[in-house]
Design an enzyme around this catalytic site. Structure first.
Site, PDB file in Angstrom:
ATOM      1  N   ASP A  32       0.858  -1.179   0.000  1.00  0.00           N
ATOM      2  CA  ASP A  32       0.000   0.000   0.000  1.00  0.00           C
ATOM      3  C   ASP A  32       0.897   1.232   0.000  1.00  0.00           C
ATOM      4  OD1 ASP A  32      -2.275   1.489   0.044  1.00  0.00           O
ATOM      5  OD2 ASP A  32      -2.617   1.308   2.191  1.00  0.00           O
ATOM      6  N   GLY A  33       0.369   2.327  -0.502  1.00  0.00           N
ATOM      7  CA  GLY A  33       1.092   3.593  -0.424  1.00  0.00           C
ATOM      8  C   GLY A  33       2.091   3.810  -1.549  1.00  0.00           C
ATOM      9  N   ARG A  45       2.591   7.944 -10.374  1.00  0.00           N
ATOM     10  CA  ARG A  45       2.216   6.831  -9.486  1.00  0.00           C
ATOM     11  C   ARG A  45       2.822   5.511  -9.953  1.00  0.00           C
ATOM     12  NH1 ARG A  45      -2.020   7.130  -6.069  1.00  0.00           N
ATOM     13  NH2 ARG A  45      -2.643   5.000  -6.532  1.00  0.00           N
ATOM     14  N   GLU A  79     -11.319  -4.474  -4.405  1.00  0.00           N
ATOM     15  CA  GLU A  79     -11.643  -3.029  -4.521  1.00  0.00           C
ATOM     16  C   GLU A  79     -10.758  -2.349  -5.568  1.00  0.00           C
ATOM     17  OE1 GLU A  79     -11.043  -4.406  -1.472  1.00  0.00           O
ATOM     18  OE2 GLU A  79     -13.125  -4.456  -0.755  1.00  0.00           O
ATOM     19  N   ASN A  80      -9.554  -2.873  -5.736  1.00  0.00           N
ATOM     20  CA  ASN A  80      -8.630  -2.241  -6.690  1.00  0.00           C
ATOM     21  C   ASN A  80      -9.118  -2.321  -8.143  1.00  0.00           C
ATOM     22  OD1 ASN A  80      -5.692  -3.188  -4.786  1.00  0.00           O
ATOM     23  ND2 ASN A  80      -6.764  -1.242  -4.837  1.00  0.00           N
TER      24      ASN A  80
HETATM   25  C1  FPP Z   1      -0.630  -0.361  -3.498  1.00  0.00           C
HETATM   26  O1  FPP Z   1      -0.306   1.021  -3.709  1.00  0.00           O
HETATM   27  C2  FPP Z   1      -0.158  -1.158  -4.639  1.00  0.00           C
HETATM   28  C3  FPP Z   1      -0.974  -1.744  -5.533  1.00  0.00           C
HETATM   29  C4  FPP Z   1      -2.448  -1.734  -5.450  1.00  0.00           C
HETATM   30  C5  FPP Z   1      -0.418  -2.429  -6.712  1.00  0.00           C
HETATM   31  C6  FPP Z   1       0.486  -3.594  -6.448  1.00  0.00           C
HETATM   32  C7  FPP Z   1       1.164  -4.018  -7.698  1.00  0.00           C
HETATM   33  C8  FPP Z   1       0.713  -4.957  -8.562  1.00  0.00           C
HETATM   34  C9  FPP Z   1      -0.523  -5.729  -8.380  1.00  0.00           C
HETATM   35  C10 FPP Z   1       1.472  -5.266  -9.785  1.00  0.00           C
HETATM   36  C11 FPP Z   1       2.822  -5.866  -9.519  1.00  0.00           C
HETATM   37  C12 FPP Z   1       2.770  -6.953  -8.529  1.00  0.00           C
HETATM   38  C13 FPP Z   1       3.811  -7.389  -7.825  1.00  0.00           C
HETATM   39  C14 FPP Z   1       3.573  -8.419  -6.802  1.00  0.00           C
HETATM   40  C15 FPP Z   1       5.200  -6.888  -8.062  1.00  0.00           C
HETATM   41  P1  FPP Z   1      -1.435   2.072  -3.980  1.00  0.00           P
HETATM   42  O2  FPP Z   1      -1.593   2.306  -5.441  1.00  0.00           O
HETATM   43  O3  FPP Z   1      -2.679   1.640  -3.263  1.00  0.00           O
HETATM   44  O4  FPP Z   1      -0.873   3.365  -3.341  1.00  0.00           O
HETATM   45  P2  FPP Z   1      -1.742   4.499  -2.627  1.00  0.00           P
HETATM   46  O5  FPP Z   1      -2.295   3.875  -1.374  1.00  0.00           O
HETATM   47  O6  FPP Z   1      -0.732   5.542  -2.350  1.00  0.00           O
HETATM   48  O7  FPP Z   1      -2.804   4.920  -3.580  1.00  0.00           O
END
Ligand code: FPP
Length: 234
Positions: A32-33, A45, A79-80
């Site tokens: 997260d983050g 991002r 949710e994503n």
């Molecule tokens: C959280 O940050 C990250 C994610 C939702 C994406 C994770 C990455 C993938 C699914 C692709 C690659 C996978 C791996 C395992 C390398 P956020 O976007 O929620 O950040 P924020 O909270 O600042 O919005």
């Protein structure tokens, strides 16, 4: 510190002093983050997600070195899927490229890849890459990396409750017998010890650490309850 006795051939038994490190068997992390980490630095991002991959690689290495058996990474929740289509597509592309680029490293580090979540929602390309990597790494023994993709807390709670009640978890997880055997495949569920979570200041602190590519020291991680560590040992 613990004292152990060791003896080699033709020698008296010797007493050696070794540090006794207690590590959890299963550590779970919420990614997260990434986006905020990048934005705070004036970066797109997407850059945060790429750096998140670097941080995950470092975390996995450290976990393997520490002797942790299972590392579960909550990467993409149900949710994503509601994020802008372009971002979802970019994340899925990143997933595919990460799997391809990291597979040699997984092999050399002895990492077995597994996945949980509603994998049927992943784009075909991502699912295929995932299954291929799972198949290729299935005999690795050093550590198991469990990717939670399209995961939902409702499904986890249902499965945990059924397990506690001694009921089969099949109904909720619809576990396939082999990665390719079900069009509605939901997980390649490992038989792993239940991870212990430190949610107190969990997800946010953990993600800040992961996103920036820094790993906490052992003492600071257990003190701060970052979610990267467990406070309860199996
Ligand atoms: C959280 O940050 C990250 C994610 C939702 C994406 C994770 C990455 C993938 C699914 C692709 C690659 C996978 C791996 C395992 C390398 P956020 O976007 O929620 O950040 P924020 O909270 O600042 O919005």
């Amino acid at each position: 510190m613990s004292k152990t006795r060791s003896a080699t051939e033709g020698q008296e038994e010797q007493e050696t002093t070794q540090p006794r490190v207690r590590v959890p068997r299963h550590v779970a992390i919420i990614m997260d983050g990434n986006g905020r980490w990048a934005q705070q630095r004036g970066l797109p991002r997407a850059e945060g997600h790429i750096r998140g991959q670097d941080a995950l690689r470092a975390t996995l290495r450290a976990a393997a070195e520490l002797g942790i058996e299972y590392l579960t990474v909550y990467a993409f929740s149900t949710e994503n899927w509601a994020r802008p289509q372009q971002e979802v597509e970019a994340l899925m592309e990143l997933l595919v490229s990460a799997i391809h680029s990291e597979t040699p490293e997984l092999m050399s580090q002895g990492v077995r890849l597994r996945a949980i979540g509603d994998l049927s929602r992943l784009p075909e390309r991502a699912r295929q890459s995932l299954y291929e990597c799972i198949e290729r790494t299935k005999d690795n023994k050093q550590i198991t990396l469990v990717l939670a993709l399209s995961y939902s807390s409702r499904d986890e709670l249902t499965r945990a409750t059924r397990r506690i009640a001694g009921l089969s978890t099949e109904a909720s997880s619809r576990r396939p017998t082999s990665p390719r055997s079900s069009s509605r495949a939901t997980s390649t569920q490992p038989t792993s010890p239940t991870p212990t979570y430190s949610y107190a200041r969990g997800a946010r602190s953990a993600s800040a650490t992961i996103s920036s590519g820094r790993l906490p020291t052992q003492s600071s991680s257990s003190r701060q309850s970052t979610g990267l560590t467990s406070t309860r040992l199996p």
